[in-house]
Motif scaffolding. Structure first.
Motif, PDB file in Angstrom:
ATOM      1  N   GLU A 233       0.819  -1.215   0.000  1.00  0.00           N
ATOM      2  CA  GLU A 233       0.000   0.000   0.000  1.00  0.00           C
ATOM      3  C   GLU A 233       0.848   1.259   0.000  1.00  0.00           C
ATOM      4  O   GLU A 233       0.481   2.264  -0.589  1.00  0.00           O
ATOM      5  CB  GLU A 233      -0.939  -0.011   1.217  1.00  0.00           C
ATOM      6  CG  GLU A 233      -2.021  -1.075   1.101  1.00  0.00           C
ATOM      7  CD  GLU A 233      -2.758  -1.324   2.413  1.00  0.00           C
ATOM      8  OE1 GLU A 233      -2.388  -0.717   3.449  1.00  0.00           O
ATOM      9  OE2 GLU A 233      -3.702  -2.139   2.400  1.00  0.00           O
ATOM     10  N   ALA A 234       2.016   1.211   0.635  1.00  0.00           N
ATOM     11  CA  ALA A 234       2.832   2.420   0.803  1.00  0.00           C
ATOM     12  C   ALA A 234       3.900   2.614  -0.260  1.00  0.00           C
ATOM     13  O   ALA A 234       4.205   3.755  -0.624  1.00  0.00           O
ATOM     14  CB  ALA A 234       3.491   2.397   2.185  1.00  0.00           C
ATOM     15  N   ASP A 235       4.477   1.529  -0.769  1.00  0.00           N
ATOM     16  CA  ASP A 235       5.685   1.663  -1.592  1.00  0.00           C
ATOM     17  C   ASP A 235       5.458   1.711  -3.097  1.00  0.00           C
ATOM     18  O   ASP A 235       6.387   1.960  -3.854  1.00  0.00           O
ATOM     19  CB  ASP A 235       6.683   0.542  -1.258  1.00  0.00           C
ATOM     20  CG  ASP A 235       7.219   0.664   0.158  1.00  0.00           C
ATOM     21  OD1 ASP A 235       6.999   1.717   0.797  1.00  0.00           O
ATOM     22  OD2 ASP A 235       7.854  -0.283   0.632  1.00  0.00           O
ATOM     23  N   GLY A 236       4.255   1.445  -3.565  1.00  0.00           N
ATOM     24  CA  GLY A 236       3.939   1.582  -4.986  1.00  0.00           C
ATOM     25  C   GLY A 236       4.699   0.658  -5.920  1.00  0.00           C
ATOM     26  O   GLY A 236       5.179   1.092  -6.970  1.00  0.00           O
ATOM     27  N   PHE A 237       4.821  -0.608  -5.553  1.00  0.00           N
ATOM     28  CA  PHE A 237       5.492  -1.566  -6.437  1.00  0.00           C
ATOM     29  C   PHE A 237       4.687  -1.736  -7.716  1.00  0.00           C
ATOM     30  O   PHE A 237       3.463  -1.789  -7.696  1.00  0.00           O
ATOM     31  CB  PHE A 237       5.649  -2.924  -5.739  1.00  0.00           C
ATOM     32  CG  PHE A 237       6.562  -2.883  -4.548  1.00  0.00           C
ATOM     33  CD1 PHE A 237       7.935  -2.766  -4.712  1.00  0.00           C
ATOM     34  CD2 PHE A 237       6.049  -2.934  -3.264  1.00  0.00           C
ATOM     35  CE1 PHE A 237       8.781  -2.716  -3.610  1.00  0.00           C
ATOM     36  CE2 PHE A 237       6.882  -2.890  -2.161  1.00  0.00           C
ATOM     37  CZ  PHE A 237       8.250  -2.771  -2.333  1.00  0.00           C
ATOM     38  N   LYS A 238       5.394  -1.872  -8.843  1.00  0.00           N
ATOM     39  CA  LYS A 238       4.729  -2.036 -10.132  1.00  0.00           C
ATOM     40  C   LYS A 238       4.591  -3.503 -10.543  1.00  0.00           C
ATOM     41  O   LYS A 238       3.825  -3.833 -11.434  1.00  0.00           O
ATOM     42  CB  LYS A 238       5.465  -1.248 -11.211  1.00  0.00           C
ATOM     43  CG  LYS A 238       5.363   0.256 -10.995  1.00  0.00           C
ATOM     44  CD  LYS A 238       5.990   1.015 -12.145  1.00  0.00           C
ATOM     45  CE  LYS A 238       5.693   2.502 -12.061  1.00  0.00           C
ATOM     46  NZ  LYS A 238       6.134   3.121 -10.829  1.00  0.00           N
ATOM     47  N   GLU A 239       5.366  -4.380  -9.904  1.00  0.00           N
ATOM     48  CA  GLU A 239       5.245  -5.814 -10.167  1.00  0.00           C
ATOM     49  C   GLU A 239       5.696  -6.585  -8.932  1.00  0.00           C
ATOM     50  O   GLU A 239       6.657  -6.214  -8.277  1.00  0.00           O
ATOM     51  CB  GLU A 239       6.114  -6.245 -11.350  1.00  0.00           C
ATOM     52  CG  GLU A 239       6.002  -7.736 -11.654  1.00  0.00           C
ATOM     53  CD  GLU A 239       6.976  -8.227 -12.717  1.00  0.00           C
ATOM     54  OE1 GLU A 239       6.968  -9.442 -12.986  1.00  0.00           O
ATOM     55  OE2 GLU A 239       7.755  -7.420 -13.249  1.00  0.00           O
TER      56      GLU A 239
ATOM     57  N   GLN B  54      -2.583 -14.110  -4.113  1.00  0.00           N
ATOM     58  CA  GLN B  54      -3.228 -13.487  -5.264  1.00  0.00           C
ATOM     59  C   GLN B  54      -4.661 -13.074  -4.931  1.00  0.00           C
ATOM     60  O   GLN B  54      -5.073 -11.953  -5.191  1.00  0.00           O
ATOM     61  CB  GLN B  54      -3.211 -14.459  -6.455  1.00  0.00           C
ATOM     62  CG  GLN B  54      -3.955 -13.958  -7.691  1.00  0.00           C
ATOM     63  CD  GLN B  54      -3.325 -12.731  -8.323  1.00  0.00           C
ATOM     64  OE1 GLN B  54      -2.183 -12.394  -8.045  1.00  0.00           O
ATOM     65  NE2 GLN B  54      -4.066 -12.054  -9.167  1.00  0.00           N
ATOM     66  N   GLU B  55      -5.419 -14.002  -4.337  1.00  0.00           N
ATOM     67  CA  GLU B  55      -6.837 -13.744  -4.059  1.00  0.00           C
ATOM     68  C   GLU B  55      -7.042 -12.721  -2.940  1.00  0.00           C
ATOM     69  O   GLU B  55      -7.913 -11.860  -3.046  1.00  0.00           O
ATOM     70  CB  GLU B  55      -7.529 -15.059  -3.665  1.00  0.00           C
ATOM     71  CG  GLU B  55      -7.632 -16.059  -4.806  1.00  0.00           C
ATOM     72  CD  GLU B  55      -8.495 -15.553  -5.944  1.00  0.00           C
ATOM     73  OE1 GLU B  55      -9.603 -15.054  -5.669  1.00  0.00           O
ATOM     74  OE2 GLU B  55      -8.059 -15.645  -7.099  1.00  0.00           O
TER      75      GLU B  55
ATOM     76  N   GLN C 293      -4.857  -4.596  -7.064  1.00  0.00           N
ATOM     77  CA  GLN C 293      -4.637  -4.532  -8.525  1.00  0.00           C
ATOM     78  C   GLN C 293      -3.158  -4.359  -8.877  1.00  0.00           C
ATOM     79  O   GLN C 293      -2.787  -3.497  -9.668  1.00  0.00           O
ATOM     80  CB  GLN C 293      -5.481  -3.414  -9.135  1.00  0.00           C
ATOM     81  CG  GLN C 293      -6.963  -3.638  -8.931  1.00  0.00           C
ATOM     82  CD  GLN C 293      -7.815  -2.570  -9.577  1.00  0.00           C
ATOM     83  OE1 GLN C 293      -7.335  -1.486  -9.892  1.00  0.00           O
ATOM     84  NE2 GLN C 293      -9.084  -2.870  -9.772  1.00  0.00           N
ATOM     85  N   ILE C 294      -2.338  -5.203  -8.288  1.00  0.00           N
ATOM     86  CA  ILE C 294      -0.899  -5.187  -8.563  1.00  0.00           C
ATOM     87  C   ILE C 294      -0.576  -6.346  -9.495  1.00  0.00           C
ATOM     88  O   ILE C 294      -0.970  -7.482  -9.232  1.00  0.00           O
ATOM     89  CB  ILE C 294      -0.096  -5.327  -7.258  1.00  0.00           C
ATOM     90  CG1 ILE C 294      -0.366  -4.121  -6.351  1.00  0.00           C
ATOM     91  CG2 ILE C 294       1.394  -5.457  -7.536  1.00  0.00           C
ATOM     92  CD1 ILE C 294       0.240  -4.241  -4.980  1.00  0.00           C
TER      93      ILE C 294
ATOM     94  N   SER D 129       2.829 -14.343 -15.942  1.00  0.00           N
ATOM     95  CA  SER D 129       1.790 -13.634 -15.210  1.00  0.00           C
ATOM     96  C   SER D 129       1.040 -14.616 -14.332  1.00  0.00           C
ATOM     97  O   SER D 129       0.740 -15.739 -14.743  1.00  0.00           O
ATOM     98  CB  SER D 129       0.828 -12.968 -16.186  1.00  0.00           C
ATOM     99  OG  SER D 129      -0.224 -12.352 -15.483  1.00  0.00           O
ATOM    100  N   TYR D 130       0.747 -14.218 -13.121  1.00  0.00           N
ATOM    101  CA  TYR D 130       0.048 -15.109 -12.186  1.00  0.00           C
ATOM    102  C   TYR D 130      -1.361 -14.576 -11.965  1.00  0.00           C
ATOM    103  O   TYR D 130      -1.557 -13.542 -11.356  1.00  0.00           O
ATOM    104  CB  TYR D 130       0.808 -15.180 -10.858  1.00  0.00           C
ATOM    105  CG  TYR D 130       0.270 -16.239  -9.926  1.00  0.00           C
ATOM    106  CD1 TYR D 130       0.660 -17.559 -10.080  1.00  0.00           C
ATOM    107  CD2 TYR D 130      -0.628 -15.926  -8.919  1.00  0.00           C
ATOM    108  CE1 TYR D 130       0.184 -18.549  -9.265  1.00  0.00           C
ATOM    109  CE2 TYR D 130      -1.123 -16.917  -8.097  1.00  0.00           C
ATOM    110  CZ  TYR D 130      -0.706 -18.205  -8.265  1.00  0.00           C
ATOM    111  OH  TYR D 130      -1.203 -19.187  -7.444  1.00  0.00           O
ATOM    112  N   ASP D 131      -2.348 -15.286 -12.488  1.00  0.00           N
ATOM    113  CA  ASP D 131      -3.761 -14.870 -12.350  1.00  0.00           C
ATOM    114  C   ASP D 131      -4.539 -15.909 -11.593  1.00  0.00           C
ATOM    115  O   ASP D 131      -4.419 -17.061 -11.827  1.00  0.00           O
ATOM    116  CB  ASP D 131      -4.402 -14.675 -13.727  1.00  0.00           C
ATOM    117  CG  ASP D 131      -3.749 -13.505 -14.458  1.00  0.00           C
ATOM    118  OD1 ASP D 131      -3.420 -12.505 -13.805  1.00  0.00           O
ATOM    119  OD2 ASP D 131      -3.550 -13.634 -15.680  1.00  0.00           O
TER     120      ASP D 131
END
Length: 198
Positions: free
Chosen positions: A130-136, A155-156, A163-164, A196-198
């Motif tokens: 929530e704080a660090d803004g990771f893109k992946e 994931q769930e 939505q990362i 990608s992990y969905d």
């Protein structure tokens, strides 16, 4: 009643990867062949126990407020690699194929062994996401049933609501194999082949 030697041997045998013979060899080495090294080992163990602790951010080993990896400003702040244990992190670092941040879960979900989400290092993971803004986020967990269950839970329950984008290493790691046992080339291949992990 066990002798001091036998108690030492029994204690050494409880360490990971040591059987009866290895524990006996180590005990004999410390007491007979190199008794001076036993004193040094005791002092080093005391020092480590008193000064080494888990990094409050990622769970890695550290001696200060943050570990060396969390303190390293040259690392990619957009990538977060989630691993099960500190030995997994150290294996990834030895491979030299990854230059982002880490998060150590301190285990994986295993209902059979009584390990649930409350036993893992998840609260600081949520806070960091929530704080660090990771893109992946890269999931580098074992390729076994518990590892897969842990990935699915993360994931769930954590990544989807935020939505990362999440990817999962997989290429080159044998089913049921752990990260600490993979060589640098295999780990590099696993990272390069993440999906990608969905």
């Amino acid at each position: 009643m066990l002798s001091a030697f036998e108690r030492l041997q029994q204690s050494l045998k409880r360490l990971p990867g040591l059987g009866y013979r290895s524990a006996e060899r180590l005990a004999l080495h410390l007491l007979v062949e190199k008794p001076e090294s036993g004193t040094e080992l005791i002092e080093l163990l005391k020092e480590a126990v008193n000064s080494v602790h888990a990094c409050p951010a990622c769970g890695n080993l550290c001696e200060g407020e943050r570990c060396d990896i969390c303190s390293d400003t040259s690392r990619n702040p957009d990538l977060l690699c989630v691993v099960e244990t500190v030995p997994d992190l150290r294996s990834m670092e030895r491979a030299g194929a990854y230059r982002g941040r880490y998060h150590v879960l301190q285990g994986k979900l295993s209902p059979i062994h009584g390990v649930g989400p409350e036993h893992l290092n998840l609260e600081s993971l949520k806070s960091r996401l929530e704080a660090d803004g990771f893109k992946e986020v890269i999931l580098a967990l074992s390729n076994d049933i518990e590892g897969e269950a842990t990935c699915h839970y993360l994931q769930e329950e954590i990544f989807s609501p935020l939505q990362i984008p999440v990817s999962r290493i997989g290429f080159g790691l044998p089913s049921g194999g752990g990260i600490p046992y993979a060589d640098a080339t295999t780990l590099r291949s696993a990272l390069d082949g993440r999906r990608s992990y969905d």
